[in-house]
Design an enzyme around this catalytic site. Structure first.
Site, PDB file in Angstrom:
ATOM      1  CG  HIS A 124      -1.946   0.929   1.376  1.00 31.49           C
ATOM      2  ND1 HIS A 124      -1.751   2.249   1.671  1.00 31.49           N
ATOM      3  CD2 HIS A 124      -3.288   0.764   1.238  1.00 31.49           C
ATOM      4  CE1 HIS A 124      -2.932   2.861   1.703  1.00 31.49           C
ATOM      5  NE2 HIS A 124      -3.881   1.979   1.451  1.00 31.49           N
ATOM      6  CG  ASP A 201       0.174  -2.406   6.223  1.00 33.69           C
ATOM      7  OD1 ASP A 201      -0.821  -2.635   6.927  1.00 33.69           O
ATOM      8  OD2 ASP A 201       0.140  -1.707   5.200  1.00 33.69           O
ATOM      9  CD  GLN A 204      -7.229  -5.271   3.592  1.00 34.63           C
ATOM     10  OE1 GLN A 204      -8.397  -5.525   3.883  1.00 34.63           O
ATOM     11  NE2 GLN A 204      -6.830  -4.046   3.308  1.00 34.63           N
ATOM     12  CE  LYS A 227      -8.276  -0.382   5.385  1.00 35.74           C
ATOM     13  NZ  LYS A 227      -7.065  -0.417   4.583  1.00 35.74           N
ATOM     14  CB  CYS A 365      -3.607   2.995  -1.764  1.00 34.07           C
ATOM     15  SG  CYS A 365      -4.824   4.255  -1.481  1.00 34.07           S
TER      16      CYS A 365
HETATM   17  C1  LIG Z   1      -6.076   0.359   4.519  1.00 32.74           C
HETATM   18  C2  LIG Z   1      -4.665  -0.019   4.460  1.00 32.74           C
HETATM   19  C3  LIG Z   1      -3.667   0.885   4.859  1.00 32.74           C
HETATM   20  C4  LIG Z   1      -3.977   2.275   5.317  1.00 32.74           C
HETATM   21  O1  LIG Z   1      -4.728   2.273   6.481  1.00 32.74           O
HETATM   22  P1  LIG Z   1      -5.323   3.641   7.060  1.00 32.74           P
HETATM   23  O2  LIG Z   1      -6.327   3.176   8.073  1.00 32.74           O
HETATM   24  O3  LIG Z   1      -5.962   4.352   5.904  1.00 32.74           O
HETATM   25  O4  LIG Z   1      -4.200   4.406   7.644  1.00 32.74           O
HETATM   26  C5  LIG Z   1      -2.364   0.456   4.800  1.00 32.74           C
HETATM   27  N1  LIG Z   1      -2.042  -0.777   4.398  1.00 32.74           N
HETATM   28  C6  LIG Z   1      -2.970  -1.674   4.007  1.00 32.74           C
HETATM   29  C7  LIG Z   1      -2.544  -3.042   3.582  1.00 32.74           C
HETATM   30  C8  LIG Z   1      -4.312  -1.328   4.019  1.00 32.74           C
HETATM   31  O5  LIG Z   1      -5.233  -2.215   3.634  1.00 32.74           O
END
Ligand SMILES: *Cc1c(COP(=O)(O)O)cnc(C)c1O
Length: 407
Positions: A124, A201, A204, A227, A365
């Protein structure tokens, strides 16, 4: 695995799922962008503002104490949920983007010219841009762990990139554009062998998997509440204690100090060092409620159901002539990114919207992934545990109808 009746009961927990869009029942398949909110979480938010809204950690009065206790209890809920030793290893942030920026910004004090940092090819933008900014500041070099056609990271190439100059490695647990589940524990172990720290990260993955951070061995991990059935504007950064102690604070202000004079300021202990200013108190408490809600169903059941549902929808979609799915990793879940030959993803998305079906179109993104496949973007349907097999059928029928209209 969730049974049909269980899913029906779960759907009743989400008021928005009974909404109509363009005269049709809403079919919400944009869960990878943000998930919907159950009554348990909505009630927590209303209760906070109705009964005990106050600033925390500073007040001696009753409301402030109540709010502080609820905020810290939420931190403890996250600590337990993610298998973390101490509550102060969970830092409340505004979300994954903020969490990554805290680490990237702090690392600028710890890296030097010639150091190498590795980022995966399926990130992302929020896990790419902060590291590019860090490289500009420090002279460190950013290298990319490549992926194959299926959307799986090339572990051989990763191994070849790791060396004694590698200081940090960043990748997502699950790709938001492809659904690939990356082998975190194995990749962490490989990085640690050369002494590199790892940030994963988890934006997800946290909504779909049981995540035990101690078992995964990561140095940093991030998640966003919105999320995983919580509100927007709140998330977390997990760090190993040694790293959180080493990392300089990100923002200066109230709440993050131990002592302030005009000569010198000393910083507060963890987690307050990274929580400058008044935090999103209600958001933090609601994040705790969201995690409790998901645990009341069981993340293992949620994950198994979503994987099956994703597989079912993929197979049905592939029956549409000219439809191609991007991201066919052995280990994947919840996300189906696709295009239909000769058609623009935006046109398909707009027609689906006319049918009350919410999907996302574009680069999600993650432009480098689109460049890899030489496409401008995809249509992305992303599933949650409150989606049903009937909805998967409705998606497939909707896409078929859109294709007939456009061709
Ligand atoms: C949504 C997402 C982000 C960004 O998250 P925010 O809540 O917008 O800061 C970063 N990495 C992944 C894999 C995502 O799905």
């Amino acid at each position: 695995m969730l049974k049909k009746e269980e899913v029906e009961n779960i759907r009743a927990d989400f008021p928005i799922l009974s909404e109509q869009v363009k005269g049709q029942p809403l079919l919400y398949l944009d869960n990878a962008a943000t998930s919907q909110t159950p009554t348990a979480v909505i009630d927590t938010i209303v209760d906070y503002y109705s009964r005990y809204n106050a600033n925390i950690h500073r007040g001696v009065h009753h409301l402030s104490q109540t709010a502080t206790d609820a905020f810290e209890e939420a931190r403890a809920t996250l600590q337990e949920h993610f298998g973390v030793d101490k509550p102060h290893q969970i830092i409340f942030t505004s979300g994954t983007t903020h969490s990554i920026n805290i680490v990237a910004s702090g690392m600028s004090a710890l890296l030097k010219s010639g150091d190498e940092i590795l980022v995966s090819a399926m990130e992302h933008h929020s896990n790419i841009v902060p590291w590019q900014m860090l490289c500009e500041k420090t002279g460190a070099v950013l290298k990319v762990i490549p992926m194959n056609e299926a959307g799986e990271l090339d572990l051989k190439a990763y191994s070849a990139l790791l060396n004694e100059r590698t200081k940090m490695v960043f990748f997502n647990h699950i790709s938001n554009a492809l659904g690939t589940v990356n082998p975190v524990a194995q990749m962490v172990e490989m990085a640690h062998r050369v002494g590199a720290a790892v940030l994963v990260d988890g934006a997800q993955a946290a909504p779909h998997l049981v995540v035990n951070l101690k078992e995964l061995g990561v140095d940093f991990y991030t998640a966003s509440a919105h999320k995983m059935c919580g509100p927007t504007g709140i998330g977390m950064l997990y760090g190993k204690e040694e790293w959180l102690l080493k990392l300089p604070p990100y923002q200066g202000g109230g709440e993050m100090i131990a002592e302030v004079t005009f000569d010198k300021t000393t910083y507060a202990d963890l987690p307050h060092k990274f929580e400058a200013g008044t935090p999103n108190v209600c958001g933090g408490i609601a994040f705790g409620a969201a995690v409790k809600y998901m645990n009341s169903i069981g993340l293992d059941k949620i994950g198994a159901y979503e994987e099956e549902l994703t597989r079912y929808a993929s197979e049905k979609l592939l029956e549409i002539p000219g439809l191609k799915i991007y991201g066919t990793a052995e280990n994947k879940t919840s996300v189906i990114s696709f295009n239909v030959e000769g058609l623009h993803p935006y046109d398909i998305g707009s027609l689906l919207d006319q049918m009350g079906i919410a999907v996302r179109t574009g680069h999600h993104c993650a432009q480098p992934i689109m460049d890899f496949y030489r496409i401008p973007g995809t249509v992305r349907a992303s599933f949650s545990f409150y989606n049903t097999y009937e909805e998967a059928d409705r998606l497939v029928a909707g896409v078929q109808r859109a294709v007939n209209m456009l061709q």
